[in-house]
Motif scaffolding. Structure first.
Motif, PDB file in Angstrom:
ATOM      1  N   ILE A   5       0.872  -1.171   0.000  1.00 43.69           N
ATOM      2  CA  ILE A   5       0.000   0.000   0.000  1.00 43.69           C
ATOM      3  C   ILE A   5       0.910   1.221   0.000  1.00 43.69           C
ATOM      4  O   ILE A   5       1.716   1.400   0.910  1.00 43.69           O
ATOM      5  CB  ILE A   5      -0.913   0.017   1.235  1.00 43.69           C
ATOM      6  CG1 ILE A   5      -1.767  -1.239   1.269  1.00 43.69           C
ATOM      7  CG2 ILE A   5      -1.783   1.260   1.253  1.00 43.69           C
ATOM      8  CD1 ILE A   5      -2.525  -1.443   2.545  1.00 43.69           C
ATOM      9  N   PRO A   6       0.802   2.080  -1.023  1.00 46.55           N
ATOM     10  CA  PRO A   6       1.660   3.261  -1.048  1.00 46.55           C
ATOM     11  C   PRO A   6       1.320   4.201   0.107  1.00 46.55           C
ATOM     12  O   PRO A   6       0.150   4.430   0.416  1.00 46.55           O
ATOM     13  CB  PRO A   6       1.348   3.911  -2.400  1.00 46.55           C
ATOM     14  CG  PRO A   6       0.179   3.195  -2.965  1.00 46.55           C
ATOM     15  CD  PRO A   6      -0.059   1.966  -2.183  1.00 46.55           C
ATOM     16  N   CYS A   7       2.372   4.698   0.768  1.00 50.99           N
ATOM     17  CA  CYS A   7       2.170   5.599   1.901  1.00 50.99           C
ATOM     18  C   CYS A   7       3.414   6.460   2.091  1.00 50.99           C
ATOM     19  O   CYS A   7       4.443   6.242   1.458  1.00 50.99           O
ATOM     20  CB  CYS A   7       1.888   4.803   3.171  1.00 50.99           C
ATOM     21  SG  CYS A   7       3.289   3.821   3.700  1.00 50.99           S
ATOM     22  N   ILE A   8       3.294   7.425   2.977  1.00 55.45           N
ATOM     23  CA  ILE A   8       4.423   8.261   3.346  1.00 55.45           C
ATOM     24  C   ILE A   8       4.882   7.816   4.723  1.00 55.45           C
ATOM     25  O   ILE A   8       4.114   7.818   5.678  1.00 55.45           O
ATOM     26  CB  ILE A   8       4.014   9.759   3.379  1.00 55.45           C
ATOM     27  CG1 ILE A   8       3.501  10.171   2.003  1.00 55.45           C
ATOM     28  CG2 ILE A   8       5.175  10.627   3.827  1.00 55.45           C
ATOM     29  CD1 ILE A   8       2.779  11.505   2.008  1.00 55.45           C
ATOM     30  N   ASP A   9       6.162   7.396   4.813  1.00 54.51           N
ATOM     31  CA  ASP A   9       6.727   6.957   6.086  1.00 54.51           C
ATOM     32  C   ASP A   9       7.474   8.139   6.689  1.00 54.51           C
ATOM     33  O   ASP A   9       8.528   8.536   6.203  1.00 54.51           O
ATOM     34  CB  ASP A   9       7.674   5.780   5.855  1.00 54.51           C
ATOM     35  CG  ASP A   9       8.163   5.142   7.144  1.00 54.51           C
ATOM     36  OD1 ASP A   9       7.935   5.709   8.233  1.00 54.51           O
ATOM     37  OD2 ASP A   9       8.772   4.056   7.060  1.00 54.51           O
ATOM     38  N   THR A  10       6.920   8.702   7.765  1.00 51.00           N
ATOM     39  CA  THR A  10       7.530   9.882   8.381  1.00 51.00           C
ATOM     40  C   THR A  10       8.711   9.519   9.266  1.00 51.00           C
ATOM     41  O   THR A  10       9.506  10.378   9.614  1.00 51.00           O
ATOM     42  CB  THR A  10       6.491  10.646   9.231  1.00 51.00           C
ATOM     43  OG1 THR A  10       6.045   9.800  10.285  1.00 51.00           O
ATOM     44  CG2 THR A  10       5.331  11.103   8.382  1.00 51.00           C
ATOM     45  N   GLY A  11       8.818   8.263   9.647  1.00 53.82           N
ATOM     46  CA  GLY A  11       9.906   7.826  10.500  1.00 53.82           C
ATOM     47  C   GLY A  11       9.683   8.143  11.970  1.00 53.82           C
ATOM     48  O   GLY A  11      10.521   7.817  12.805  1.00 53.82           O
ATOM     49  N   LYS A  12       8.582   8.769  12.306  1.00 53.08           N
ATOM     50  CA  LYS A  12       8.282   9.090  13.701  1.00 53.08           C
ATOM     51  C   LYS A  12       7.891   7.826  14.458  1.00 53.08           C
ATOM     52  O   LYS A  12       7.529   6.817  13.868  1.00 53.08           O
ATOM     53  CB  LYS A  12       7.117  10.078  13.782  1.00 53.08           C
ATOM     54  CG  LYS A  12       7.394  11.429  13.178  1.00 53.08           C
ATOM     55  CD  LYS A  12       6.154  12.282  13.335  1.00 53.08           C
ATOM     56  CE  LYS A  12       6.268  13.602  12.631  1.00 53.08           C
ATOM     57  NZ  LYS A  12       5.017  14.370  12.750  1.00 53.08           N
ATOM     58  N   GLN A  13       7.961   7.919  15.787  1.00 48.86           N
ATOM     59  CA  GLN A  13       7.565   6.807  16.628  1.00 48.86           C
ATOM     60  C   GLN A  13       6.037   6.640  16.624  1.00 48.86           C
ATOM     61  O   GLN A  13       5.530   5.532  16.538  1.00 48.86           O
ATOM     62  CB  GLN A  13       8.037   7.048  18.056  1.00 48.86           C
ATOM     63  CG  GLN A  13       8.080   5.789  18.890  1.00 48.86           C
ATOM     64  CD  GLN A  13       9.480   5.279  19.066  1.00 48.86           C
ATOM     65  OE1 GLN A  13      10.400   6.053  19.220  1.00 48.86           O
ATOM     66  NE2 GLN A  13       9.643   3.981  19.027  1.00 48.86           N
ATOM     67  N   THR A  14       5.322   7.744  16.729  1.00 43.78           N
ATOM     68  CA  THR A  14       3.857   7.711  16.686  1.00 43.78           C
ATOM     69  C   THR A  14       3.395   8.377  15.399  1.00 43.78           C
ATOM     70  O   THR A  14       4.042   9.282  14.886  1.00 43.78           O
ATOM     71  CB  THR A  14       3.238   8.453  17.886  1.00 43.78           C
ATOM     72  OG1 THR A  14       3.717   9.784  17.909  1.00 43.78           O
ATOM     73  CG2 THR A  14       3.611   7.769  19.192  1.00 43.78           C
ATOM     74  N   HIS A  15       2.313   7.939  14.880  1.00 42.90           N
ATOM     75  CA  HIS A  15       1.768   8.451  13.612  1.00 42.90           C
ATOM     76  C   HIS A  15       2.822   8.390  12.514  1.00 42.90           C
ATOM     77  O   HIS A  15       3.053   9.357  11.798  1.00 42.90           O
ATOM     78  CB  HIS A  15       1.207   9.873  13.778  1.00 42.90           C
ATOM     79  CG  HIS A  15       0.157   9.959  14.823  1.00 42.90           C
ATOM     80  ND1 HIS A  15      -1.090   9.423  14.652  1.00 42.90           N
ATOM     81  CD2 HIS A  15       0.159  10.502  16.076  1.00 42.90           C
ATOM     82  CE1 HIS A  15      -1.805   9.637  15.737  1.00 42.90           C
ATOM     83  NE2 HIS A  15      -1.073  10.284  16.633  1.00 42.90           N
ATOM     84  N   ARG A  16       3.448   7.233  12.407  1.00 41.02           N
ATOM     85  CA  ARG A  16       4.549   7.039  11.478  1.00 41.02           C
ATOM     86  C   ARG A  16       4.102   7.078  10.025  1.00 41.02           C
ATOM     87  O   ARG A  16       4.793   7.620   9.172  1.00 41.02           O
ATOM     88  CB  ARG A  16       5.207   5.696  11.784  1.00 41.02           C
ATOM     89  CG  ARG A  16       6.325   5.331  10.854  1.00 41.02           C
ATOM     90  CD  ARG A  16       6.958   4.024  11.273  1.00 41.02           C
ATOM     91  NE  ARG A  16       7.752   3.483  10.175  1.00 41.02           N
ATOM     92  CZ  ARG A  16       8.241   2.270  10.147  1.00 41.02           C
ATOM     93  NH1 ARG A  16       8.037   1.454  11.157  1.00 41.02           N
ATOM     94  NH2 ARG A  16       8.937   1.850   9.122  1.00 41.02           N
TER      95      ARG A  16
END
Length: 180
Positions: A34-45
Motif C-alpha cells: 500500500i503506497p504511503c508516506i513513512d515519516t519515521g516518527k515513533q507515533t503516527h509514522r
C-alpha cells in the motif's frame, strides 16, 4: 493543513477501515503493498492516502507469508501431505502393518504403538471417539476399531499427531510397496 488530514489517514484508522490487525497493516505498509508516506516518527509514522486505502479495499488481499500474523507456528509441508491421505488407503495400510498385533489391544498397548500417553487414549474412549469393549481385564479395543479411528484421526488432525504417529503417516506416504 486540514486538507492533508482529510486525504491521508493514520495506521490506526486504516486498521479499523480494513478490519485487519495493526501488525498486518504495518507489514503491508512497510513492504510496499500500500503506497504511503513513512515519516519515521515513533507515533503516527505512516500517512496513507485515501485513494490507496480505497484501492486496497476493492482489490484482492495481498499474499502474506503463512503464519506471520499468528502466534501459532506455521504448519509444515508434511502436515499438509498427511491431510491429503485417503482414509480408505490408510485403513488398508494400517491393517497390513499391524497384522501381527493382537486382535484386541489394551490402552497401554495402543499408547506404546502410537506414541501417545495412556490418559490421551482414555480420553478418546470416554469421548466415544474410539470404541471399546469392557472386560474383566479392563477396556479392550478391537483392532478394526483402532484402525478405523486412527485413519480418520490422522487426516483430521495432522498437526496434533505424536512423533510416532507422524512417523507412521510419513512412512505410509513414502512406502508404496504395500499396494502391490
Amino acid at each position: 493543513m486540514a486538507t492533508a488530514t482529510a486525504t491521508n489517514i493514520s495506521l490506526e484508522a486504516f486498521t479499523k477501515l480494513a478490519h485487519i490487525s495493526k501488525r498486518k497493516a504495518k507489514w503491508l505498509l512497510e513492504n510496499g503493498h500500500i503506497p504511503c508516506i513513512d515519516t519515521g516518527k515513533q507515533t503516527h509514522r505512516f500517512m496513507i492516502p485515501m485513494k490507496a486505502v480505497n484501492k486496497f479495499l476493492r482489490s484482492s488481499p495481498a499474499k502474506c507469508p503463512v503464519g506471520i500474523f499468528s502466534s501459532k507456528p506455521p504448519t509444515t509441508q508434511a502436515s499438509h501431505l498427511i491431510a491429503q491421505i485417503s482414509p480408505a488407503d490408510l485403513r488398508k495400510y494400517l491393517t497390513l502393518r499391524w497384522h501381527y498385533e493382537p486382535d484386541g489391544l489394551q490402552i497401554e498397548e495402543i499408547a506404546a504403538l502410537l506414541g501417545y500417553t495412556c490418559p490421551t487414549v482414555r480420553r478418546w474412549l470416554r469421548s466415544g471417539k474410539l470404541k471399546y469393549i469392557v472386560t474383566q481385564r479392563g477396556a479392550i479395543i478391537p483392532k478394526p476399531y483402532l484402525v478405523s479411528f486412527i485413519s480418520t484421526y490422522t487426516i483430521q488432525h495432522p498437526g496434533n499427531l505424536s512423533s510416532t504417529h507422524r512417523a507412521l503417516a510419513t512412512t505410509y506416504l513414502s512406502d508404496n510397496s504395500w499396494q502391490a
